[in-house]
Write a protein that holds these residues in place. Structure first.
Motif, PDB file in Angstrom:
ATOM      1  N   VAL A   1       8.976  39.452  80.335  1.00  0.00           N
ATOM      2  CA  VAL A   1       9.193  40.834  80.777  1.00  0.00           C
ATOM      3  C   VAL A   1       8.259  42.076  80.124  1.00  0.00           C
ATOM      4  O   VAL A   1       7.845  42.927  80.944  1.00  0.00           O
ATOM      5  N   CYS A   2       8.231  41.702  79.062  1.00  0.00           N
ATOM      6  CA  CYS A   2       7.180  42.879  78.321  1.00  0.00           C
ATOM      7  C   CYS A   2       6.037  42.888  78.789  1.00  0.00           C
ATOM      8  O   CYS A   2       5.499  43.931  78.707  1.00  0.00           O
ATOM      9  N   ASP A   3       5.405  41.512  79.120  1.00  0.00           N
ATOM     10  CA  ASP A   3       4.174  41.600  79.451  1.00  0.00           C
ATOM     11  C   ASP A   3       3.898  42.280  80.876  1.00  0.00           C
ATOM     12  O   ASP A   3       2.895  42.989  80.946  1.00  0.00           O
ATOM     13  N   PHE A   4       4.961  41.907  81.777  1.00  0.00           N
ATOM     14  CA  PHE A   4       5.152  42.541  82.962  1.00  0.00           C
ATOM     15  C   PHE A   4       5.025  43.951  82.798  1.00  0.00           C
ATOM     16  O   PHE A   4       4.335  44.934  83.708  1.00  0.00           O
ATOM     17  N   LEU A   5       6.002  44.718  81.915  1.00  0.00           N
ATOM     18  CA  LEU A   5       6.126  45.987  81.666  1.00  0.00           C
ATOM     19  C   LEU A   5       4.738  46.568  81.250  1.00  0.00           C
ATOM     20  O   LEU A   5       4.445  47.580  81.883  1.00  0.00           O
ATOM     21  N   MET A   6       4.196  45.918  80.397  1.00  0.00           N
ATOM     22  CA  MET A   6       2.971  46.557  79.945  1.00  0.00           C
ATOM     23  C   MET A   6       1.764  46.621  80.852  1.00  0.00           C
ATOM     24  O   MET A   6       1.238  47.534  81.152  1.00  0.00           O
ATOM     25  N   LEU A   7       1.749  45.709  81.646  1.00  0.00           N
ATOM     26  CA  LEU A   7       0.847  45.465  82.895  1.00  0.00           C
ATOM     27  C   LEU A   7       1.010  46.598  83.897  1.00  0.00           C
ATOM     28  O   LEU A   7       0.423  47.355  84.308  1.00  0.00           O
ATOM     29  N   SER A   8       2.359  46.830  84.352  1.00  0.00           N
ATOM     30  CA  SER A   8       2.838  47.904  85.260  1.00  0.00           C
ATOM     31  C   SER A   8       2.549  49.394  84.491  1.00  0.00           C
ATOM     32  O   SER A   8       1.976  50.378  85.238  1.00  0.00           O
ATOM     33  N   ALA A   9       2.807  49.547  83.193  1.00  0.00           N
ATOM     34  CA  ALA A   9       2.657  50.929  82.511  1.00  0.00           C
ATOM     35  C   ALA A   9       1.228  50.982  82.711  1.00  0.00           C
ATOM     36  O   ALA A   9       0.528  52.114  83.000  1.00  0.00           O
ATOM     37  N   PHE A  10       0.478  49.962  82.456  1.00  0.00           N
ATOM     38  CA  PHE A  10      -1.064  50.118  82.216  1.00  0.00           C
ATOM     39  C   PHE A  10      -1.770  50.722  83.943  1.00  0.00           C
ATOM     40  O   PHE A  10      -2.518  51.567  84.190  1.00  0.00           O
ATOM     41  N   VAL A  11      -1.008  50.004  84.987  1.00  0.00           N
ATOM     42  CA  VAL A  11      -1.443  50.407  86.168  1.00  0.00           C
ATOM     43  C   VAL A  11      -1.362  52.055  86.424  1.00  0.00           C
ATOM     44  O   VAL A  11      -1.917  52.392  87.262  1.00  0.00           O
ATOM     45  N   GLU A  12      -0.127  52.115  86.108  1.00  0.00           N
ATOM     46  CA  GLU A  12       0.521  53.719  85.967  1.00  0.00           C
ATOM     47  C   GLU A  12      -0.155  54.511  85.070  1.00  0.00           C
ATOM     48  O   GLU A  12       0.236  55.483  84.902  1.00  0.00           O
ATOM     49  N   GLU A  13      -0.895  53.870  84.258  1.00  0.00           N
ATOM     50  CA  GLU A  13      -1.581  54.717  83.239  1.00  0.00           C
ATOM     51  C   GLU A  13      -0.627  55.580  82.446  1.00  0.00           C
ATOM     52  O   GLU A  13      -0.944  56.840  82.188  1.00  0.00           O
ATOM     53  N   THR A  14       0.510  54.798  82.168  1.00  0.00           N
ATOM     54  CA  THR A  14       1.316  55.573  81.170  1.00  0.00           C
ATOM     55  C   THR A  14       1.647  54.762  79.792  1.00  0.00           C
ATOM     56  O   THR A  14       1.426  53.364  79.898  1.00  0.00           O
ATOM     57  N   ARG A  15       1.864  55.406  78.688  1.00  0.00           N
ATOM     58  CA  ARG A  15       2.446  54.540  77.567  1.00  0.00           C
ATOM     59  C   ARG A  15       3.962  54.712  77.449  1.00  0.00           C
ATOM     60  O   ARG A  15       4.534  54.095  76.563  1.00  0.00           O
TER      61      ARG A  15
ATOM     62  N   VAL B   1      10.587  46.219  87.395  1.00  0.00           N
ATOM     63  CA  VAL B   1       9.943  44.845  86.774  1.00  0.00           C
ATOM     64  C   VAL B   1      11.317  43.705  86.867  1.00  0.00           C
ATOM     65  O   VAL B   1      11.008  42.641  87.409  1.00  0.00           O
ATOM     66  N   ILE B   2      12.202  44.008  86.327  1.00  0.00           N
ATOM     67  CA  ILE B   2      13.616  43.004  86.147  1.00  0.00           C
ATOM     68  C   ILE B   2      13.786  42.608  87.718  1.00  0.00           C
ATOM     69  O   ILE B   2      13.992  41.621  87.860  1.00  0.00           O
ATOM     70  N   GLY B   3      13.920  43.641  88.523  1.00  0.00           N
ATOM     71  CA  GLY B   3      14.203  43.436  89.939  1.00  0.00           C
ATOM     72  C   GLY B   3      13.224  42.335  90.339  1.00  0.00           C
ATOM     73  O   GLY B   3      13.469  41.424  91.349  1.00  0.00           O
ATOM     74  N   GLU B   4      12.021  42.357  90.355  1.00  0.00           N
ATOM     75  CA  GLU B   4      10.839  41.587  90.683  1.00  0.00           C
ATOM     76  C   GLU B   4      11.223  40.180  90.316  1.00  0.00           C
ATOM     77  O   GLU B   4      10.938  39.079  90.784  1.00  0.00           O
ATOM     78  N   LEU B   5      11.293  40.230  88.934  1.00  0.00           N
ATOM     79  CA  LEU B   5      11.589  38.922  88.395  1.00  0.00           C
ATOM     80  C   LEU B   5      12.503  38.015  88.889  1.00  0.00           C
ATOM     81  O   LEU B   5      12.783  37.005  88.979  1.00  0.00           O
TER      82      LEU B   5
ATOM     83  N   THR C   1      14.265  38.354  91.776  1.00  0.00           N
ATOM     84  CA  THR C   1      13.847  37.824  93.084  1.00  0.00           C
ATOM     85  C   THR C   1      12.961  36.587  93.064  1.00  0.00           C
ATOM     86  O   THR C   1      13.186  35.418  93.574  1.00  0.00           O
ATOM     87  N   GLU C   2      11.980  36.573  92.065  1.00  0.00           N
ATOM     88  CA  GLU C   2      11.148  35.420  91.858  1.00  0.00           C
ATOM     89  C   GLU C   2      11.908  34.152  91.414  1.00  0.00           C
ATOM     90  O   GLU C   2      11.915  33.168  91.775  1.00  0.00           O
ATOM     91  N   ASN C   3      12.955  34.616  90.143  1.00  0.00           N
ATOM     92  CA  ASN C   3      13.754  33.345  89.638  1.00  0.00           C
ATOM     93  C   ASN C   3      14.483  32.850  91.085  1.00  0.00           C
ATOM     94  O   ASN C   3      14.592  31.505  90.978  1.00  0.00           O
ATOM     95  N   ARG C   4      15.010  33.679  91.962  1.00  0.00           N
ATOM     96  CA  ARG C   4      15.933  33.167  92.975  1.00  0.00           C
ATOM     97  C   ARG C   4      15.112  32.277  93.839  1.00  0.00           C
ATOM     98  O   ARG C   4      15.242  31.173  94.139  1.00  0.00           O
ATOM     99  N   PHE C   5      13.843  32.496  94.063  1.00  0.00           N
ATOM    100  CA  PHE C   5      12.956  31.922  94.784  1.00  0.00           C
ATOM    101  C   PHE C   5      12.833  30.488  94.171  1.00  0.00           C
ATOM    102  O   PHE C   5      13.008  29.282  94.671  1.00  0.00           O
ATOM    103  N   TRP C   6      12.599  30.413  92.700  1.00  0.00           N
ATOM    104  CA  TRP C   6      12.354  29.237  92.159  1.00  0.00           C
ATOM    105  C   TRP C   6      13.738  28.313  92.284  1.00  0.00           C
ATOM    106  O   TRP C   6      13.717  27.262  92.408  1.00  0.00           O
ATOM    107  N   GLN C   7      14.534  28.947  92.057  1.00  0.00           N
ATOM    108  CA  GLN C   7      16.094  28.411  92.060  1.00  0.00           C
ATOM    109  C   GLN C   7      16.231  27.705  93.481  1.00  0.00           C
ATOM    110  O   GLN C   7      16.940  26.482  93.400  1.00  0.00           O
TER     111      GLN C   7
END
Ligand SMILES: Nc1ncnc2c1ncn2[C@@H]1O[C@H](COP(=O)(O)OP(=O)(O)OP(=O)(O)O)[C@@H](O)[C@H]1O
Ligand SMILES: [Mg+2]
Length: 325
Positions: free
Chosen positions: A237-251, A261-265, A267-273
């Motif tokens: 989650v944190c890696d994803f959060l940092m990447l998203s913050a970087f994309v939005e140029e915010t700290r 981010v958690i919503g996306e993760l 959805t992805e988890n459900r796909f794998w399940q």
């Protein structure tokens, strides 16, 4: 990718079990202390378990690094092997020549090596990670290795590391002897909400900037709830959060960003399940087909042999077994 934006020397939430990043939660600390004690006191057999992603490999790597110089180590990280391959891996990591040698020779050489080390007052240790994959037969072989001893000392100390299934395997009646030899058994618990916060800042600090991001109120709670205190999930989650913050140029890590981010993760988890359950259904169907093939060929054999009375179709669909008339 985003390191320079956040003023970091390295990525803080990678998924590799890097010992430099070890954060000592109460449970990690306890396990580390117990294992170090066991190694120093030469207790023989030790067990380290914990959920997937709870930090077993990270902890064991950190422990290995801090070992005294009298300790000689063999590490096995590949456990889907035959018994000969296992002994071969152990010997090889102790620095013994293994090529072209059969199991009896390998075992004899291991024994000689351990006696030699004992004479030199060295302390040989065998660490087997991913031990949940060892078959009961291989675990029994590992127990036999712990039989290598002089009149007054164990020649080899063994640390088994694995997911909770390892305990289930060890609970089998035929592994009673091995179970009885385990002198130290530690289980890594998921980290708490408060530890999750400390864990995140600890990793940021090791990576070079404790203040790289600002977590808005409630965001760490959300990370904790998603991860249930499992460090690998926190890292994801944190890696994803940092990447998203970087994309939005915010700290600033805002609640909206975390929700997204958690919503996306999820959805992805459900796909794998779903994929997992589809593949396990296919596996079951394949097993049924195999079982049907066996029954059919058995029936054909009996018919060919003129044993008409011996042919009974199974009554329930789930058991395609041939039943004696
Ligand atoms: N105590 C900890 N301190 C710092 N990082 C940790 C800690 N525990 C786990 N991690 C991080 O979480 C991730 C998973 O850890 P690790 O691979 O050690 O888990 P594991 O229990 O061995 O998992 P598996 O059951 O899949 O083998 C890694 O990125 C690791 O760095
Ligand atoms: Mg591991």
């Amino acid at each position: 990718m985003y390191e320079s934006f956040f003023n970091l020397k390295q990525k803080p939430f990678e998924l590799v079990p890097s010992p430099d990043f070890l954060f000592l939660s109460r449970s990690h600390k306890k396990a580390l202390t117990y294992l170090k004690y066991g190694v120093t006191e030469r207790v023989g057999f030790m067990l380290l378990t914990g959920e997937v992603g709870s930090g077993k490999t990270t902890l064991i790597r950190n422990m290995i690094r801090g070992l005294d110089s009298d300790i000689i180590l063999s590490k096995v990280f590949n456990t889907k092997v035959s018994s000969e391959q296992l002994i071969s891996l152990i010997n090889e990591d102790f620095g013994l020549e293994v090529s072209g040698k059969d199991k009896v020779t390998l075992l004899r050489e291991l024994n000689d090596f351990l006696i030699e080390q004992y004479a030199k007052k060295s302390n040989p240790i065998l660490v087997i990670d991913e031990a949940q994959n060892l078959t009961p037969e291989l675990l029994e072989e590992v127990r036999m290795l712990s039989n290598l001893e002089t009149d007054d000392a164990k020649l080899l100390q063994i640390i088994l590391v694995g997911q909770p299934e390892l305990k289930k395997v060890l609970a089998r009646p035929e592994l009673r002897q091995l179970r009885q030899r385990i002198s130290i058994s530690c289980h890594i618990q998921p980290i708490t909400r408060a530890e999750t916060e400390d864990y995140i800042f600890h990793r940021l600090e090791v990576a070079g900037n404790r203040d790289a991001v600002v977590f808005e109120e409630g965001t760490i709670d959300a990370v904790y709830n998603f991860s249930r205190g499992i460090p690998r999930l926190i890292n994801i989650v944190c890696d994803f959060l940092m990447l998203s913050a970087f994309v939005e140029e915010t700290r600033r890590i805002s609640s909206d960003l975390v929700r997204e981010v958690i919503g996306e993760l999820e959805t992805e988890n459900r796909f794998w399940q779903d994929s997992d359950s589809i593949s396990s259904k296919i596996e079951n169907i394949m097993k049924e087909i195999e079982s049907l093939k066996r029954v059919t060929s058995e029936l054909q054999k009996r018919l060919a042999a003129g044993q008409k009375d011996a042919v009974r179709l199974p009554s329930t669909r789930s058991t395609y077994e041939y039943r004696e008339p």
